[in-house]
Design an enzyme around this catalytic site. Structure first.
Site, mmCIF file in Angstrom:
data_model
loop_
_atom_site.group_PDB
_atom_site.id
_atom_site.type_symbol
_atom_site.label_atom_id
_atom_site.label_comp_id
_atom_site.label_asym_id
_atom_site.label_seq_id
_atom_site.Cartn_x
_atom_site.Cartn_y
_atom_site.Cartn_z
ATOM 1 N N ASP A 49 0.833 -1.204 0.000
ATOM 2 C CA ASP A 49 0.000 0.000 0.000
ATOM 3 C C ASP A 49 0.868 1.255 0.000
ATOM 4 O O ASP A 49 2.099 1.191 0.110
ATOM 5 C CB ASP A 49 -0.948 -0.012 1.195
ATOM 6 C CG ASP A 49 -0.209 -0.088 2.535
ATOM 7 O OD1 ASP A 49 0.350 0.945 2.949
ATOM 8 O OD2 ASP A 49 -0.189 -1.175 3.143
ATOM 9 N N HIS A 122 -7.772 2.938 -22.187
ATOM 10 C CA HIS A 122 -8.848 2.005 -21.882
ATOM 11 C C HIS A 122 -9.235 2.105 -20.408
ATOM 12 O O HIS A 122 -8.445 2.569 -19.583
ATOM 13 C CB HIS A 122 -8.436 0.561 -22.210
ATOM 14 C CG HIS A 122 -7.118 0.176 -21.616
ATOM 15 N ND1 HIS A 122 -5.934 0.254 -22.335
ATOM 16 C CD2 HIS A 122 -6.767 -0.272 -20.387
ATOM 17 C CE1 HIS A 122 -4.929 -0.134 -21.569
ATOM 18 N NE2 HIS A 122 -5.416 -0.454 -20.378
ATOM 19 N N ARG A 222 3.565 9.057 -16.482
ATOM 20 C CA ARG A 222 4.051 8.016 -17.388
ATOM 21 C C ARG A 222 2.807 7.497 -18.100
ATOM 22 O O ARG A 222 1.849 7.074 -17.469
ATOM 23 C CB ARG A 222 4.753 6.906 -16.617
ATOM 24 C CG ARG A 222 5.225 5.734 -17.500
ATOM 25 C CD ARG A 222 4.178 4.650 -17.601
ATOM 26 N NE ARG A 222 4.665 3.434 -18.263
ATOM 27 C CZ ARG A 222 3.898 2.414 -18.607
ATOM 28 N NH1 ARG A 222 2.596 2.454 -18.355
ATOM 29 N NH2 ARG A 222 4.408 1.356 -19.189
ATOM 30 N N ASP A 224 0.600 5.073 -20.321
ATOM 31 C CA ASP A 224 0.463 3.682 -20.735
ATOM 32 C C ASP A 224 -0.031 3.608 -22.182
ATOM 33 O O ASP A 224 -0.976 4.301 -22.559
ATOM 34 C CB ASP A 224 -0.524 2.977 -19.796
ATOM 35 C CG ASP A 224 -0.671 1.510 -20.114
ATOM 36 O OD1 ASP A 224 0.337 0.789 -20.071
ATOM 37 O OD2 ASP A 224 -1.817 1.079 -20.399
ATOM 38 N N GLU A 254 5.112 5.329 -22.855
ATOM 39 C CA GLU A 254 5.541 3.940 -23.014
ATOM 40 C C GLU A 254 5.535 3.601 -24.506
ATOM 41 O O GLU A 254 4.539 3.155 -25.064
ATOM 42 C CB GLU A 254 4.603 2.988 -22.263
ATOM 43 C CG GLU A 254 5.027 1.528 -22.379
ATOM 44 C CD GLU A 254 3.872 0.549 -22.234
ATOM 45 O OE1 GLU A 254 4.141 -0.654 -22.183
ATOM 46 O OE2 GLU A 254 2.699 0.987 -22.186
ATOM 47 N N HIS A 338 7.866 -3.858 -14.962
ATOM 48 C CA HIS A 338 6.774 -4.791 -14.695
ATOM 49 C C HIS A 338 6.334 -5.530 -15.953
ATOM 50 O O HIS A 338 5.612 -6.527 -15.869
ATOM 51 C CB HIS A 338 5.580 -4.029 -14.114
ATOM 52 C CG HIS A 338 4.970 -3.050 -15.079
ATOM 53 N ND1 HIS A 338 5.624 -1.901 -15.489
ATOM 54 C CD2 HIS A 338 3.793 -3.070 -15.746
ATOM 55 C CE1 HIS A 338 4.869 -1.264 -16.347
ATOM 56 N NE2 HIS A 338 3.743 -1.940 -16.531
ATOM 57 N N ASP A 339 6.753 -5.055 -17.130
ATOM 58 C CA ASP A 339 6.357 -5.656 -18.402
ATOM 59 C C ASP A 339 7.414 -6.579 -18.989
ATOM 60 O O ASP A 339 7.244 -7.066 -20.119
ATOM 61 C CB ASP A 339 6.061 -4.550 -19.426
ATOM 62 C CG ASP A 339 4.693 -3.917 -19.221
ATOM 63 O OD1 ASP A 339 3.766 -4.629 -18.798
ATOM 64 O OD2 ASP A 339 4.549 -2.711 -19.493
ATOM 65 N N ASP A 383 5.834 -11.658 -16.401
ATOM 66 C CA ASP A 383 4.632 -11.536 -15.575
ATOM 67 C C ASP A 383 3.939 -12.893 -15.398
ATOM 68 O O ASP A 383 3.694 -13.579 -16.376
ATOM 69 C CB ASP A 383 3.700 -10.543 -16.275
ATOM 70 C CG ASP A 383 2.332 -10.430 -15.632
ATOM 71 O OD1 ASP A 383 2.238 -10.674 -14.422
ATOM 72 O OD2 ASP A 383 1.381 -10.085 -16.346
#
Length: 497
Positions: A49, A122, A222, A224, A254, A338-339, A383
């Protein structure tokens, strides 16, 4: 072009909020989360958190971090929070808006800036306007916010956000989501209905979100998958609104490839510089490069083998020539995210490769960005493996890595030439790459030996006296007739001044 001046001096740290740190002060902390140390899963929550991040700011400050990039924090029914259902509320599992207010204020007190992940292409199935259309069809005033099949809007065909077995089979066979399930999903994913940014109300809403959080106090966005909003005017207005609210706000997109279209001075300041990540991955691991792991990220499948120092030099030269200097010096340079699989896993667990890559990254034009946990040896394949929980128990952390990157960051911060100076390629042979950074009469020579044996480098040098190693080790250092010679140990880097 006016990129924010502070970015050239920044050291970024990327945090996946569900996996970094938990605080007992989080009101949601008593909910049944997965065990912190259990392997990460696609849908599971560990309970990290924003209060937890706030309580670890001294750790980040000690590392040398000056800016945070947070993966999405807004209300969402996914652990990565790219499925936003309320853009004005921080997810209650992260502590809500109060937790973010505390984190932002405490970070700014410590001169640490924060940029947020903006997901404007999205939303999610839980997003109010999307839900409204599902309930009301053609009579909903929000029917133009997304791309819908008219027959379903009129109730003439099956309607719902959760596909039937037959609809899923149609998607899996390659049928477009608009036909298969009745609405356009990003990458045809039913959970991610794509905004129709041609609708004025949608543009007004999204740009209002961007401006609201800048005025709340964040230091940039940033963005997405911004290329999927294929509309320069949208991003031009985005920049105008954001920079009007904060002239020093950083806007980074990105984009996984060359990005001249978006870097003309009227849209983004920079991009996530995967175009420099790729040669770094192909060079520094050397024989330790694990192509099986690397190719789990489809954007890396063009890397077929490790490359030598000469090929690396060519690719770096190309990268440095892509954009105007102020853009190059504002790029967000990274080894992993993370990608992607973690760098350490792509390098077969070889920590020397990680150290070499860090030394290069912290000596190269642009802002280095460390993915949380890399500094303590966190590994992980694609991932969800790259999204492990941070190992706060000291026995599970690689302290030699932490001390190394801490020292590299300190070297960069203490010497403006390493982040603002001119860049000159000097040497590329036998697994060794060398370059210089120069500013106001101060010149540093950085040399990186990826080979398995000591190597000698010989470079042009204007000084009369042999330089000294200010980081790492070198031997047999000599200067003669404008040439500097020195030897570097195997799998090591050195900085000479």
């Amino acid at each position: 072009m006016t990129t924010p001046d502070w970015v050239q001096d920044a050291i970024f740290y990327q945090i996946f909020p569900d996996r970094f740190a938990k605080s007992p002060r989080n009101p949601a902390g008593d909910l049944p989360f997965e065990p912190w140390d259990s392997p990460p899963t696609v849908h599971g929550f560990k309970g990290g958190d924003l209060y937890g991040i706030a309580e670890k700011l001294d750790y980040l400050k000690d590392l040398g971090i000056t800016a945070l990039y947070l993966n999405p924090i807004f209300a969402s029914a996914s652990n990565h929070r790219y499925h936003t259902y309320d853009y004005y509320q921080v997810d209650p599992l992260l502590g809500g808006n109060d937790a973010f207010r505390e984190l932002l204020d405490k970070a700014h007190e410590k001169n640490i800036r924060i940029i947020l992940d903006g997901v404007f292409n999205h939303a999610s199935r839980g997003f109010w306007q999307f839900h409204h259309v599902l309930e009301n069809g053609m009579t909903s005033p929000y029917k133009d916010w997304f791309f819908f099949d008219t027959a379903r809007l009129h109730g003439r065909r099956n309607w719902g956000a959760y596909p039937t077995k037959e609809e899923l089979q149609a998607l899996q066979s390659g049928e477009d989501s608009l036909k298969a399930i009745g609405y356009r999903g990003w990458w045809n994913l039913p959970a991610l209905p794509k905004f129709n940014t041609n609708t004025p109300a949608v543009r007004k809403f999204l740009l209002g979100v961007a401006e609201y959080w800048i005025r709340f106090g964040i230091d940039g966005w940033r963005l997405d998958v911004p290329a999927d909003i294929d509309d320069d005017s949208f991003w031009q207005e985005f920049r105008y609104r954001v920079r009007k609210a904060n002239p020093e706000a950083y806007i980074v997109g990105e984009i996984w490839h060359e990005a001249q279209r978006w870097l003309q001075g009227d849209q983004f300041d920079a991009v996530m510089n995967y175009e420099v990540t790729k040669p770094i991955l192909a060079f520094f691991p050397g024989r330790h490069l694990d192509l099986r792991v690397l190719h789990q990220q489809s954007n890396y499948q063009g890397i077929h083998q490790s490359i030598d120092a000469h090929e690396f030099a060519i690719r770096i030269d190309h990268n440095l020539q892509l954009y105007k200097p102020d853009i190059t010096y504002a790029q967000l340079n990274l080894l992993d995210s993370h990608d992607t699989p973690r760098f350490l896993s792509c390098a077969g667990g070889d920590k020397d490769a990680l150290k070499l890559a860090w030394l290069f990254l912290c000596s190269y034009p642009g802002a280095p960005c460390i993915y949380y946990g890399d500094e303590v040896g966190l590994d992980g394949e694609h991932d969800p493996g790259c999204r492990k929980s941070f190992p706060w128990e000291t026995g599970k952390r690689a302290h030699n890595l932490f001390s190394y990157i801490q020292a590299v960051i300190a070297l960069r911060k203490q010497n403006p030439a390493l982040h603002r100076g001119d860049f000159t390629r000097l040497w590329s042979a036998n697994g060794t790459y060398a370059f210089s950074r120069s500013l106001d009469g101060n010149t540093f020579v950085i040399a990186l030996n990826t080979s398995e044996s000591p190597q000698q480098a010989e470079v042009n040098y204007e000084g009369q006296k042999p330089p000294k190693a200010v980081f790492g080790n070198a031997s047999d250092i000599s200067v003669r007739d404008g040439r500097l010679k020195f030897k570097i140990p195997a799998r090591c880097g050195v900085v000479l001044k």
